[in-house]
Scaffold this motif. Structure first.
Motif, PDB file in Angstrom:
ATOM      1  N   VAL B 238      20.183  25.582  16.865  1.00 57.17           N
ATOM      2  CA  VAL B 238      19.586  26.448  18.115  1.00 57.17           C
ATOM      3  C   VAL B 238      18.305  26.228  18.260  1.00 57.17           C
ATOM      4  O   VAL B 238      17.719  26.151  19.404  1.00 57.17           O
ATOM      5  CB  VAL B 238      19.629  27.926  17.170  1.00 57.17           C
ATOM      6  CG1 VAL B 238      18.944  28.628  18.131  1.00 57.17           C
ATOM      7  CG2 VAL B 238      21.092  28.386  17.067  1.00 57.17           C
ATOM      8  N   ILE B 239      17.549  25.545  17.174  1.00 53.70           N
ATOM      9  CA  ILE B 239      16.338  25.079  17.286  1.00 53.70           C
ATOM     10  C   ILE B 239      15.841  23.649  16.448  1.00 53.70           C
ATOM     11  O   ILE B 239      16.364  23.813  15.384  1.00 53.70           O
ATOM     12  CB  ILE B 239      14.867  26.120  16.985  1.00 53.70           C
ATOM     13  CG1 ILE B 239      15.120  27.398  17.689  1.00 53.70           C
ATOM     14  CG2 ILE B 239      13.494  25.554  16.881  1.00 53.70           C
ATOM     15  CD1 ILE B 239      14.033  28.442  17.274  1.00 53.70           C
ATOM     16  N   GLU B 298      19.462  16.943  21.225  1.00 56.44           N
ATOM     17  CA  GLU B 298      17.868  17.198  20.823  1.00 56.44           C
ATOM     18  C   GLU B 298      17.160  16.124  21.114  1.00 56.44           C
ATOM     19  O   GLU B 298      16.112  16.153  20.470  1.00 56.44           O
ATOM     20  CB  GLU B 298      17.835  17.839  19.488  1.00 56.44           C
ATOM     21  CG  GLU B 298      18.504  17.082  18.447  1.00 56.44           C
ATOM     22  CD  GLU B 298      19.903  17.254  18.016  1.00 56.44           C
ATOM     23  OE1 GLU B 298      20.801  17.635  18.973  1.00 56.44           O
ATOM     24  OE2 GLU B 298      20.538  16.963  16.888  1.00 56.44           O
ATOM     25  N   GLU B 338      12.402  22.175  20.244  1.00 59.58           N
ATOM     26  CA  GLU B 338      13.373  22.701  21.443  1.00 59.58           C
ATOM     27  C   GLU B 338      13.988  23.607  20.961  1.00 59.58           C
ATOM     28  O   GLU B 338      14.514  23.862  19.822  1.00 59.58           O
ATOM     29  CB  GLU B 338      14.283  21.170  21.569  1.00 59.58           C
ATOM     30  CG  GLU B 338      15.565  21.613  22.415  1.00 59.58           C
ATOM     31  CD  GLU B 338      16.311  20.231  22.384  1.00 59.58           C
ATOM     32  OE1 GLU B 338      16.281  19.431  23.233  1.00 59.58           O
ATOM     33  OE2 GLU B 338      17.585  20.538  21.894  1.00 59.58           O
ATOM     34  N   CYS B 339      14.373  24.498  21.935  1.00 62.48           N
ATOM     35  CA  CYS B 339      15.315  25.696  21.921  1.00 62.48           C
ATOM     36  C   CYS B 339      16.167  25.246  22.974  1.00 62.48           C
ATOM     37  O   CYS B 339      15.988  24.842  23.969  1.00 62.48           O
ATOM     38  CB  CYS B 339      14.401  27.099  22.455  1.00 62.48           C
ATOM     39  SG  CYS B 339      13.042  27.825  21.508  1.00 62.48           S
ATOM     40  N   ARG B 340      17.546  25.700  22.486  1.00 60.54           N
ATOM     41  CA  ARG B 340      18.797  25.494  23.318  1.00 60.54           C
ATOM     42  C   ARG B 340      19.034  26.893  23.889  1.00 60.54           C
ATOM     43  O   ARG B 340      19.454  27.799  23.084  1.00 60.54           O
ATOM     44  CB  ARG B 340      19.982  25.210  22.476  1.00 60.54           C
ATOM     45  CG  ARG B 340      19.763  23.719  21.759  1.00 60.54           C
ATOM     46  CD  ARG B 340      21.013  23.334  21.177  1.00 60.54           C
ATOM     47  NE  ARG B 340      20.943  22.081  20.531  1.00 60.54           N
ATOM     48  CZ  ARG B 340      21.900  21.324  19.978  1.00 60.54           C
ATOM     49  NH1 ARG B 340      23.088  21.837  20.376  1.00 60.54           N
ATOM     50  NH2 ARG B 340      21.938  20.142  19.189  1.00 60.54           N
ATOM     51  N   LYS B 389      17.141  23.034  27.952  1.00 60.48           N
ATOM     52  CA  LYS B 389      16.758  23.027  26.586  1.00 60.48           C
ATOM     53  C   LYS B 389      15.207  23.082  27.065  1.00 60.48           C
ATOM     54  O   LYS B 389      14.593  22.529  27.962  1.00 60.48           O
ATOM     55  CB  LYS B 389      16.999  21.549  26.211  1.00 60.48           C
ATOM     56  CG  LYS B 389      18.499  21.161  26.005  1.00 60.48           C
ATOM     57  CD  LYS B 389      18.923  19.918  25.389  1.00 60.48           C
ATOM     58  CE  LYS B 389      18.213  18.802  26.130  1.00 60.48           C
ATOM     59  NZ  LYS B 389      19.071  17.473  25.912  1.00 60.48           N
ATOM     60  N   CYS B 391      11.499  22.858  25.776  1.00 62.10           N
ATOM     61  CA  CYS B 391      10.916  22.037  24.504  1.00 62.10           C
ATOM     62  C   CYS B 391       9.004  22.408  24.941  1.00 62.10           C
ATOM     63  O   CYS B 391       8.727  22.485  25.929  1.00 62.10           O
ATOM     64  CB  CYS B 391      10.980  20.605  24.743  1.00 62.10           C
ATOM     65  SG  CYS B 391      12.737  20.081  24.575  1.00 62.10           S
ATOM     66  N   LEU B 404       5.093  27.542  22.320  1.00 59.48           N
ATOM     67  CA  LEU B 404       6.518  28.077  22.516  1.00 59.48           C
ATOM     68  C   LEU B 404       6.609  29.518  22.615  1.00 59.48           C
ATOM     69  O   LEU B 404       7.344  29.942  23.713  1.00 59.48           O
ATOM     70  CB  LEU B 404       7.415  27.620  21.414  1.00 59.48           C
ATOM     71  CG  LEU B 404       8.733  27.836  21.422  1.00 59.48           C
ATOM     72  CD1 LEU B 404       9.506  26.998  22.634  1.00 59.48           C
ATOM     73  CD2 LEU B 404       9.701  27.226  20.337  1.00 59.48           C
ATOM     74  N   LEU B 408       8.086  31.162  26.146  1.00 62.84           N
ATOM     75  CA  LEU B 408       9.251  32.145  26.151  1.00 62.84           C
ATOM     76  C   LEU B 408       8.662  33.448  26.930  1.00 62.84           C
ATOM     77  O   LEU B 408       9.560  34.076  27.517  1.00 62.84           O
ATOM     78  CB  LEU B 408       9.664  32.589  24.634  1.00 62.84           C
ATOM     79  CG  LEU B 408      10.346  31.234  23.791  1.00 62.84           C
ATOM     80  CD1 LEU B 408      10.438  31.710  22.446  1.00 62.84           C
ATOM     81  CD2 LEU B 408      11.707  31.234  24.535  1.00 62.84           C
ATOM     82  N   PHE B 423      15.361  33.282  20.234  1.00 61.27           N
ATOM     83  CA  PHE B 423      13.923  32.528  19.863  1.00 61.27           C
ATOM     84  C   PHE B 423      12.831  33.234  19.614  1.00 61.27           C
ATOM     85  O   PHE B 423      11.897  33.065  18.849  1.00 61.27           O
ATOM     86  CB  PHE B 423      13.753  31.745  21.024  1.00 61.27           C
ATOM     87  CG  PHE B 423      15.072  30.675  21.328  1.00 61.27           C
ATOM     88  CD1 PHE B 423      15.609  30.033  20.299  1.00 61.27           C
ATOM     89  CD2 PHE B 423      15.502  30.812  22.550  1.00 61.27           C
ATOM     90  CE1 PHE B 423      16.691  29.265  20.562  1.00 61.27           C
ATOM     91  CE2 PHE B 423      16.670  29.983  23.054  1.00 61.27           C
ATOM     92  CZ  PHE B 423      17.040  29.221  21.758  1.00 61.27           C
TER      93      PHE B 423
END
Lengths: 133, 490
Positions: B238-239, B298, B338-340, B389, B391, B404, B408, B423
């Motif tokens: 996930v991250i 990733e 990275e967040c998916r 993704k 990042c 991040l 978000l 996240f």
């Protein structure tokens, strides 16, 4: 000389993009995104109630509510016991269907009645597992 | 260098590869299923050809159709992306036979590393540490129980051809063993048409740390540091971050793991980009798990921290060029995460296909977004629901986390549910801030509920289009009924 106004005298909302509102309240700036009954602000999602949905919710909160499955599957575990007092949104039972585990939540505050399912037992679609009274 | 390359994939990775091709002045060819006709990849490619149908087995997994399109449009090479045919030895071999360059390892290396048992044997022979366990698939269940006892419970049963957590069972005591073995074998048979299962020591609360490798056709193989991918749900990442908070604290681990990964790759005759996955236990022992013989989802975090472009390097290596740097030239600088972003329920993780009404992604310093979607795009239910993704990059882990969090706050997905609230909640978890990660981090993880702040409610009331609630008792009421409503943290 007229005094300089730091912010408009009352909250001011302008739609900057379709469904996106910029709101100023006493100088504080908010961006709100509206999508049907749901809106988002500062990373929080809220549901707006209309008279119709509020009434439906009240009706639902009076009678007993069913805890039912939507897909055939298998009971993985019980999160509460029969007779427990639960709050709206609390998990009641975990059911596995299509290789995915789903937590079935209570739609209202109340007392769990008639919870007889055992972990490992199979359930059919639409089967009532318990009532919340 | 090639003049035309076919991208045998879809979604964000197809877009990622098309971008690299355009940067290199190479014509890009997209292929698409029926529902992917309006996709971003098709819109961005120089050429696009239909596969016909929608199911993966009728489209992105059809070697015959893909090679036919490549031949007819004159593509000299095929980039397989990740998933689909990217780790399929038969596809690599079929490309070679058709005289088309497969941008990835040769079929022989994929075969050697494709099966987890085969990869284990090879790694062990190359002196790369592996988890205590069986090298052969289990033949006899009584014998298997003896082996499990010898290794010591808890143990893990794993499908030899597995992936994504299918055919996997944790067994904590001998009494559960036989039932778990039956379950794992039958699930492996259903999912992979191969019931082979092997036994491995189960490491409790392990970290998942992997090494990015690159090998050229001239015998050079280097590692590009590690990525930590311990934040997982349903055994899927996930991250991810680079470097690993643990390895950053004990940098000697990087060299040891990197060298172990290079030895395993060289033993397999590996070429192009690959990733060696390791489990790391509480005592910082690392164990080789498997080799992913492709570009990873990733890869951007490695790119941000090394300053390299892995897709450009893949093209260079596939064209026969030597790696343009040596191991001592590789330096990690700063921190990337990275967040998916998936179209899925943030709490139940159930996929949420449907039409995107809005897709607002952050921008500004230190942000990279690799997206495969746009507002108005319908996320199909046929494929993996990865939207993008997201990042961020900063000088330190703290700066990257803060960035991040800011990123978000600018992100919004409208029309369907996305996992952005997950996240936001992970970033508020003190364990995450401390870098105290393990693969069970998200087990039982709950999104916090929050009441609507009064100031936000006041702001909402100013919107003229808000639905007016006519109260039952006829008294004047606020337009928006928000107070005392619990809502999900997003």
């Amino acid at each position: 000389m007229k005094p300089v106004l730091l912010s408009p005298p009352k909250p001011e909302a302008i739609e900057v993009e379709p469904g996106v509102w910029s709101v100023l309240v006493d100088g504080a700036s908010f961006e709100l995104r509206v999508n049907g009954e749901q809106f988002d602000a500062r990373g929080l999602a809220f549901v707006v109630e209309t008279e119709e949905t509020a009434q439906a919710r009240q009706r639902a909160s009076r009678g007993p509510a069913k805890i039912a499955t939507t897909m055939p599957g298998k009971v993985i575990r019980l999160l509460v016991a029969d007779g427990d007092t639960v709050t709206a949104g609390q998990g009641i039972v975990v059911v596995e269907a299509m290789k995915m585990q789903n937590e079935i939540k209570s739609p209202k505050d109340g007392v769990v009645k008639g919870l007889k399912a055992q972990p490992g037992s199979t359930v059919t679609a639409g089967q009532t597992l318990a009532l919340i009274e | 260098m090639f003049s035309k390359v076919l991208v045998a994939n879809r979604g964000e990775i197809a877009v990622r590869v098309i971008r690299a091709l355009r940067e290199r002045g190479i014509r890009s060819v997209a292929i698409y299923s029926d529902v992917d006709r309006p996709s971003l990849a098709v819109r961005m490619a120089d050429e696009a050809y239909p596969l016909g149908g929608n199911a993966s087995s009728d489209t992105y997994l059809r070697i015959d159709k893909i090679l036919e399109i490549a031949r007819r449009c004159g593509a000299e090479a095929i980039h397989p992306g990740y998933g689909f045919l990217s780790e399929n030895a038969a596809f690599s071999a079929a490309c070679a036979e058709a005289g088309i360059v497969f941008i990835g390892p040769p079929a022989s290396a994929i075969e050697k590393l494709g099966s987890k048992t085969a990869a284990r044997r090879l790694a062990k022979a190359a002196g790369t540490p592996v988890l205590p366990g069986t090298e052969e698939a289990i033949a006899d269940s009584d014998q298997a129980l003896e082996i499990a006892r010898a290794i010591g419970f808890p143990v893990l049963l794993k499908a030899a051809a597995g992936g994504g957590g299918k055919g996997m069972r944790a067994v904590h005591q001998a009494s559960e063993f036989m039932a778990a073995l039956r379950d794992a074998s039958s699930e492996a048979e259903r999912s992979f048409k191969c019931s082979e299962v092997f036994i491995e020591k189960l490491v409790l609360q392990p970290r998942h740390i992997e090494i990015q490798l690159f090998a050229d056709q001239h015998g050079h193989c280097v590692h590009l540091g590690e990525r930590e991918c311990s934040i997982q749900r349903r055994h899927q990442k996930v991250i991810e971050e680079c470097p690993s908070p643990l390895v950053a604290q004990y940098p000697e681990m990087r060299q040891a793991m990197g060298e172990a990964a290079v030895r395993a790759a060289q033993a397999a005759g590996y070429v192009n980009a690959g990733t060696a996955e390791f489990l790391v236990d509480a005592d910082r022992n690392f164990y080789f798990l498997e080799m992913n013989t492709r570009l990873q989802v990733e890869h951007p975090v490695t790119e941000l921290v090394t300053g390299l472009d892995l897709v450009h390097l893949q093209l260079d290596v596939a064209a026969g060029l030597p790696l343009p740097f040596k191991q001592e030239d590789v330096h990690l600088r700063g921190w990337a995460m990275e967040c998916r972003v998936y179209a899925e329920d943030p709490e139940s993780f159930l996929p949420q296909p449907g039409k995107l009404t809005r897709f607002d992604m952050p921008s500004g310093p230190g942000i990279r977004v690799d997206s495969g979607v746009y507002p108005g795009w319908t996320v199909p239910l046929e494929y993996d629901p990865l939207l993008a993704k997201l990042c961020t990059y900063g000088a330190t882990r703290e700066a990257t986390v803060a960035r991040l969090r800011r990123a978000l706050s600018e992100a919004y997905v409208g029309g369907i549910q996305a996992n952005l609230p997950l996240f936001r909640a992970i970033l508020e978890d003190p364990r995450f801030a401390a870098g105290d990660l393990h693969t069970g981090f998200l087990d039982g993880f709950k999104l916090p509920a929050a009441n609507v702040p009064a100031e936000v409610a006041a702001a909402a009331k100013a919107i003229p289009s808000a639905p007016v609630i006519a109260p039952p008792d006829g008294r004047a009421s606020s337009a928006w009924k928000l107070e005392n409503r619990r809502s999900l943290y997003r």
